[in-house]
Design an enzyme around this catalytic site. Structure first.
Site: not given
Ligand code: GRF
Length: 203
Positions: A64, A89-90, A92, A108, A140, A142-143
């Protein structure tokens, strides 16, 4: 002012922000769209809109820390004033988050602090809440718990499925994320003791 947007997939939030910045002629530019996956659909949109793209594929790095270091180097090559996580989708590392302290936003798909983490719509349906929504917050260490910039609420209907609820929330994401980014770019956001203050529009 340079904005760098990080994606991992569809990138619909990135698309809306890029289009709004262009339509409303924001005092900034989308300096780059960077994806953690080479197959992210959002990359095609960025390329077709003359936005520089880069891929820092998580699978190419052993740890990571190594991934975050490579990502940081790539991002800083674009001299960013603001980092926008949009469907990124990671998780950090703290070192990475601290490097971009107070200038990295995330969206979120829940009304934080309710339902942090993944499968937020499933969590909301399981909890039987009547209101659900989306949250834009500063990132921050904190996730999913940084200072909140904007939220939008939607009703949860008895007939809702995860999909129908996700679609209703996504529509609101596309309204509040460009708004929050615009506020940052216009210098209207300030942070005090973990709370966000929004300055009035300068006349
Ligand atoms: C969405 O649900 C968003 O809330 C989350 O990722 C999903 C896809 O978003 N962050 P996007 O279409 O890739 O912007």
């Amino acid at each position: 002012r340079n904005i760098v947007i990080l994606i991992s997939g569809r990138g619909s939030n990135m698309q809306v922000i890029a289009q709004r910045a262009q339509q409303q002629k924001w005092a900034c530019r989308i300096a780059a769209v960077i994806s953690s996956r080479a197959d992210a659909e959002g990359l095609a949109f960025a390329a077709s809109h003359q936005i520089p793209t880069a891929v820092v594929a998580s699978k190419d790095y052993p740890t990571r820390d190594a991934f975050d270091a490579a990502l940081q180097t790539t991002i800083d090559g674009f001299s960013p004033d603001l980092i926008v996580l949009a469907g990124f989708m990671r998780i950090l590392t703290a070192r990475f988050v601290d490097h971009y302290r107070d200038r990295m936003l995330n969206i979120h798909p829940s009304l934080l602090p309710s339902f942090p983490g993944l499968s937020t719509h499933r969590q909301a349906l399981a909890a039987g809440v009547k209101l659900h929504g989306a949250t834009v917050h500063f990132v921050t260490t904190e996730l999913d718990h940084g200072p909140i910039v904007a939220q939008a609420a939607v009703p949860v209907l008895d007939s809702d499925t995860e999909q129908s609820l996700a679609e209703r929330v996504l529509q609101q994401e596309h309204l509040i994320y460009p708004l929050a980014v615009r506020w940052f770019i216009d210098g209207r956001l300030s942070l005090l003791d973990g709370l966000v203050r929004l300055a009035p529009e300068s006349s």
